[in-house]
Design a protein around this motif. Structure first.
Motif, PDB file in Angstrom:
ATOM      1  N   CYS A  71      -3.070  -3.260   2.488  1.00 34.71           N
ATOM      2  CA  CYS A  71      -4.224  -4.089   2.414  1.00 34.71           C
ATOM      3  C   CYS A  71      -5.467  -3.277   1.549  1.00 34.71           C
ATOM      4  CB  CYS A  71      -4.746  -4.363   3.788  1.00 34.71           C
ATOM      5  SG  CYS A  71      -5.881  -5.401   4.024  1.00 34.71           S
ATOM      6  N   VAL A  72      -6.167  -3.959   0.481  1.00 37.21           N
ATOM      7  CA  VAL A  72      -6.836  -3.400  -0.374  1.00 37.21           C
ATOM      8  C   VAL A  72      -8.306  -4.207   0.110  1.00 37.21           C
ATOM      9  CG1 VAL A  72      -7.769  -2.789  -2.595  1.00 37.21           C
ATOM     10  CG2 VAL A  72      -5.228  -2.935  -1.890  1.00 37.21           C
ATOM     11  N   ILE A  73      -9.287  -3.269   0.388  1.00 37.49           N
ATOM     12  CA  ILE A  73     -10.613  -3.996   0.962  1.00 37.49           C
ATOM     13  C   ILE A  73     -11.664  -3.744   0.062  1.00 37.49           C
ATOM     14  CG2 ILE A  73     -12.066  -4.445   2.739  1.00 37.49           C
ATOM     15  CD1 ILE A  73      -9.897  -3.358   4.720  1.00 37.49           C
ATOM     16  N   ALA A  74     -12.519  -4.550  -0.444  1.00 36.68           N
ATOM     17  CA  ALA A  74     -13.785  -4.326  -1.309  1.00 36.68           C
ATOM     18  C   ALA A  74     -14.626  -3.406  -0.396  1.00 36.68           C
ATOM     19  CB  ALA A  74     -14.293  -5.397  -1.942  1.00 36.68           C
ATOM     20  N   GLY A  75     -15.404  -2.355  -0.851  1.00 40.64           N
ATOM     21  CA  GLY A  75     -16.447  -1.555  -0.168  1.00 40.64           C
ATOM     22  C   GLY A  75     -17.735  -2.263  -0.203  1.00 40.64           C
ATOM     23  N   ASN A  76     -18.003  -3.235  -1.212  1.00 39.36           N
ATOM     24  CA  ASN A  76     -19.222  -3.604  -1.439  1.00 39.36           C
ATOM     25  C   ASN A  76     -19.509  -4.937  -0.977  1.00 39.36           C
ATOM     26  OD1 ASN A  76     -17.991  -4.988  -3.434  1.00 39.36           O
ATOM     27  ND2 ASN A  76     -19.576  -4.510  -4.874  1.00 39.36           N
ATOM     28  N   ILE A  77     -19.192  -5.214   0.320  1.00 40.14           N
ATOM     29  CA  ILE A  77     -19.120  -6.564   1.224  1.00 40.14           C
ATOM     30  C   ILE A  77     -20.344  -6.655   1.778  1.00 40.14           C
ATOM     31  CG2 ILE A  77     -18.137  -8.272   2.716  1.00 40.14           C
ATOM     32  CD1 ILE A  77     -16.549  -7.771  -0.015  1.00 40.14           C
ATOM     33  N   PRO A  96      -1.007   0.045   6.142  1.00 41.67           N
ATOM     34  CA  PRO A  96      -1.950   1.099   5.458  1.00 41.67           C
ATOM     35  C   PRO A  96      -3.031   0.179   4.714  1.00 41.67           C
ATOM     36  CG  PRO A  96      -0.085   1.193   4.287  1.00 41.67           C
ATOM     37  CD  PRO A  96       0.207   0.203   5.385  1.00 41.67           C
ATOM     38  N   TYR A  97      -4.224   0.830   4.725  1.00 37.45           N
ATOM     39  CA  TYR A  97      -5.496  -0.086   3.985  1.00 37.45           C
ATOM     40  C   TYR A  97      -6.154   1.151   3.239  1.00 37.45           C
ATOM     41  CZ  TYR A  97      -8.228   1.319   8.070  1.00 37.45           C
ATOM     42  OH  TYR A  97      -8.943   2.099   8.894  1.00 37.45           O
ATOM     43  N   ILE A  98      -6.923   0.760   2.335  1.00 38.32           N
ATOM     44  CA  ILE A  98      -7.699   1.612   1.392  1.00 38.32           C
ATOM     45  C   ILE A  98      -8.922   0.392   0.904  1.00 38.32           C
ATOM     46  CG2 ILE A  98      -6.451   0.874  -0.708  1.00 38.32           C
ATOM     47  CD1 ILE A  98      -7.811   4.228   0.107  1.00 38.32           C
ATOM     48  N   TYR A  99     -10.003   1.259   0.744  1.00 38.63           N
ATOM     49  CA  TYR A  99     -11.287   0.581   0.293  1.00 38.63           C
ATOM     50  C   TYR A  99     -11.380   0.745  -1.205  1.00 38.63           C
ATOM     51  CZ  TYR A  99     -12.887  -0.787   4.876  1.00 38.63           C
ATOM     52  OH  TYR A  99     -13.097  -1.063   5.975  1.00 38.63           O
ATOM     53  N   VAL A 100     -11.660  -0.201  -2.017  1.00 38.35           N
ATOM     54  CA  VAL A 100     -12.094   0.166  -3.445  1.00 38.35           C
ATOM     55  C   VAL A 100     -13.567  -0.313  -3.702  1.00 38.35           C
ATOM     56  CG1 VAL A 100      -9.984  -0.319  -4.355  1.00 38.35           C
ATOM     57  CG2 VAL A 100     -11.365  -2.169  -4.032  1.00 38.35           C
ATOM     58  N   PRO A 101     -14.055   0.414  -4.422  1.00 37.04           N
ATOM     59  CA  PRO A 101     -15.782   0.156  -4.546  1.00 37.04           C
ATOM     60  C   PRO A 101     -16.226  -1.145  -4.817  1.00 37.04           C
ATOM     61  CG  PRO A 101     -15.036   2.155  -5.913  1.00 37.04           C
ATOM     62  CD  PRO A 101     -13.757   1.269  -5.465  1.00 37.04           C
ATOM     63  N   SER A 102     -15.543  -1.873  -5.656  1.00 35.88           N
ATOM     64  CA  SER A 102     -16.118  -3.461  -6.057  1.00 35.88           C
ATOM     65  C   SER A 102     -15.085  -4.673  -5.765  1.00 35.88           C
ATOM     66  CB  SER A 102     -16.402  -3.107  -7.778  1.00 35.88           C
ATOM     67  OG  SER A 102     -16.403  -4.354  -8.118  1.00 35.88           O
ATOM     68  N   LYS A 103     -15.866  -5.533  -5.453  1.00 37.19           N
ATOM     69  CA  LYS A 103     -15.038  -6.835  -5.030  1.00 37.19           C
ATOM     70  C   LYS A 103     -14.881  -7.667  -6.327  1.00 37.19           C
ATOM     71  CE  LYS A 103     -19.509  -9.147  -3.805  1.00 37.19           C
ATOM     72  NZ  LYS A 103     -20.300  -9.700  -2.865  1.00 37.19           N
ATOM     73  N   GLU A 104     -15.563  -7.291  -7.650  1.00 39.65           N
ATOM     74  CA  GLU A 104     -15.228  -7.898  -8.859  1.00 39.65           C
ATOM     75  C   GLU A 104     -14.248  -7.332  -9.198  1.00 39.65           C
ATOM     76  OE1 GLU A 104     -19.490  -8.710  -7.453  1.00 39.65           O
ATOM     77  OE2 GLU A 104     -18.467  -6.532  -7.865  1.00 39.65           O
ATOM     78  N   VAL A 119      -7.477  -8.087  -0.386  1.00 36.88           N
ATOM     79  CA  VAL A 119      -6.101  -8.558  -0.604  1.00 36.88           C
ATOM     80  C   VAL A 119      -5.062  -7.931   0.287  1.00 36.88           C
ATOM     81  CG1 VAL A 119      -6.683  -9.337  -3.007  1.00 36.88           C
ATOM     82  CG2 VAL A 119      -5.707  -7.195  -2.605  1.00 36.88           C
ATOM     83  N   LEU A 120      -3.847  -8.672   0.289  1.00 37.75           N
ATOM     84  CA  LEU A 120      -2.672  -7.924   0.892  1.00 37.75           C
ATOM     85  C   LEU A 120      -1.762  -7.856  -0.060  1.00 37.75           C
ATOM     86  CD1 LEU A 120      -1.666  -6.577   3.919  1.00 37.75           C
ATOM     87  CD2 LEU A 120      -0.789  -9.160   4.359  1.00 37.75           C
ATOM     88  N   VAL A 121      -0.829  -6.498  -0.516  1.00 37.01           N
ATOM     89  CA  VAL A 121       0.163  -6.608  -1.376  1.00 37.01           C
ATOM     90  C   VAL A 121       1.437  -6.607  -0.518  1.00 37.01           C
ATOM     91  CG1 VAL A 121       1.123  -5.350  -3.252  1.00 37.01           C
ATOM     92  CG2 VAL A 121      -1.431  -5.325  -2.968  1.00 37.01           C
TER      93      VAL A 121
END
Length: 157
Positions: A71-77, A96-104, A119-121
Motif C-alpha cells: 500500500c502506497v499512501i500520500a502524506g499530504n492528505i 506493508p505500507y509506505i508514505y510518499v510526500p505528494s498525492k499529485e 494505491v494498492l499495488v
C-alpha cells in the motif's frame, strides 16, 4: 546561463520544502528520495499492467477481500481522517505500507489525472495473466520495494 539554473534550483527547493510542510504528522514510515522514486516507478509499472487499486474505497475493499500487495499512501492528505484507518487495516492484513510526500506524484505514477491519496499495488492482476517476462520485472521491482520498506519500518519501531 548559470543564474537560470540557480533560479530553477531554488524554485525546486521551495517546492520540496512546501511538500514537506504539507505532510501529515502520521506519515511514517515516509519514503526518502531514492525509495520514493523506486516506489512511484513500481506504481507506474503496476498501472500499466492493471495490478493497481486506486483510492481509499477500492484499497480498503481489496484489503478486506484478502488481496496481497503493498500500500502506497500520500502524506499530504487533508483532512487526515480520510486515510487514518488504512495503515491499521494494512497491519492487520500483514500488508506493508509506505508514505510518499505528494498525492499529485502518486496520481501521475498511477496514471490518473486526479490526486490520489492511496494505491494498492497487487502482486498479480485480478483478471487475466501477464507474460512471464513482465511478471518477472514486476515481481523484482515489487520485492525490492517491499524489502526497502520493511527495512525502513524495522528501523522505526
Amino acid at each position: 546561463m548559470g543564474s537560470d539554473n540557480e533560479a530553477e534550483r531554488s524554485q525546486k527547493q521551495e517546492k520540496d520544502r512546501k511538500k514537506i510542510l504539507a505532510l501529515a504528522p502520521i506519515a511514517k514510515p515516509l519514503a526518502g528520495k531514492k525509495l520514493c522514486k523506486k516506489t512511484l516507478k513500481l506504481v507506474r509499472r503496476a498501472a500499466e499492467h492493471k495490478c493497481l487499486k486506486r483510492g481509499v474505497k477500492e484499497v480498503v475493499k481489496s484489503i478486506r477481500r484478502g488481496h496481497k500487495g503493498i500500500c502506497v499512501i500520500a502524506g499530504n492528505i487533508s483532512p487526515i481522517d480520510v486515510i487514518t484507518h488504512v495503515p491499521i487495516l494494512c497491519e492487520e492484513a500483514d500488508i506493508p505500507y509506505i508514505y510518499v510526500p505528494s498525492k499529485e506524484d502518486l496520481a501521475n505514477a498511477g496514471a490518473t489525472k486526479r490526486p490520489t491519496c492511496c494505491v494498492l499495488v497487487l502482486t498479480k492482476p485480478p483478471k487475466g495473466d501477464l507474460a512471464e517476462e513482465e511478471k518477472e520485472k514486476l515481481k523484482t521491482d515489487f520485492d525490492q520495494v517491499v524489502a526497502d520498506v520493511s527495512e525502513l519500518t524495522s528501523s522505526l519501531f
